[in-house]
Design a protein around this motif. Structure first.
Motif: not given
Length: 196
Positions: A5, A30, A36
């Motif tokens: 992350l 993400l 990420a």
């Protein structure tokens, strides 16, 4: 899929956490939004080399969001909408409506920042979360009413729908005479002649 992350993601983790997520969530949300990196050896080295810069960037963005959050203190939005007698809206309040109302009050908010847990489909006062930063969330009171007067009543804590139905219960009632002819009303009763 394992990912590292790059910012705090609600219900997942904080900066630098290695978490396992579904492949589709990683590929479609993400990774494209730069939240990420894929968790492989090369990306771990890149992340560790840039960790201090990533954390300082996050801290400065959080500071800006906290300053902006001060402007949202006691933020209220009033929306006048058409609704039925039972309080159900003809349509619903959309995120776009909230963005326009907040912009009119001088708050610039992006669409993805407004979190509607469930659609607003009835009149009333609602709490809506606005995410200015993954770590800074403010609450805005949204007052949905049929008229400005009704909005003022709701803002002062009056349940308009409950009050309206209480008024209906105390309405006109007609006298009932159990000896009356079927279909006759109380005031149109025929006097029976008395034998004398």
């Amino acid at each position: 899929m394992d990912v590292i992350l790059l910012e705090r993601v609600e219900k997942l983790g904080a900066i630098g956490d290695v978490v396992t997520v579904k492949d589709g969530f990683a590929r479609n949300f993400l990774l494209p939004r730069k939240k990420a990196l894929r968790a492989n050896e090369a990306n771990r080295k890149v992340f560790e080399a840039n960790r201090s810069r990533i954390e300082s960037d996050n801290a400065s963005r959080r500071g800006d969001a906290e300053k902006e959050a001060e402007g949202f203190k006691d933020a209220k939005v009033t929306l006048i909408r058409q609704a039925s007698n039972t309080g159900q809206l003809y349509g619903s309040v959309a995120v776009r409506d909230l963005i326009e109302s907040l912009a009119a009050d001088g708050h610039k908010v992006v669409r993805s920042a407004i979190v509607l847990d469930k659609p607003i489909k009835a009149i009333g006062v609602y709490d809506v979360k606005v995410t200015l930063h993954p770590e800074v969330v403010v609450t805005v009171k949204v007052n949905v009413a049929r008229s400005p007067e009704e909005a003022e009543m709701q803002a002062s804590g009056v349940d308009v729908m409950k009050q309206m139905f209480e008024r209906d219960d105390a309405g006109f009632t007609e006298d009932y005479d159990p000896n009356a002819e079927p279909g006759a009303t109380a005031e149109v009763q025929v006097e029976q002649p008395t034998e004398g």
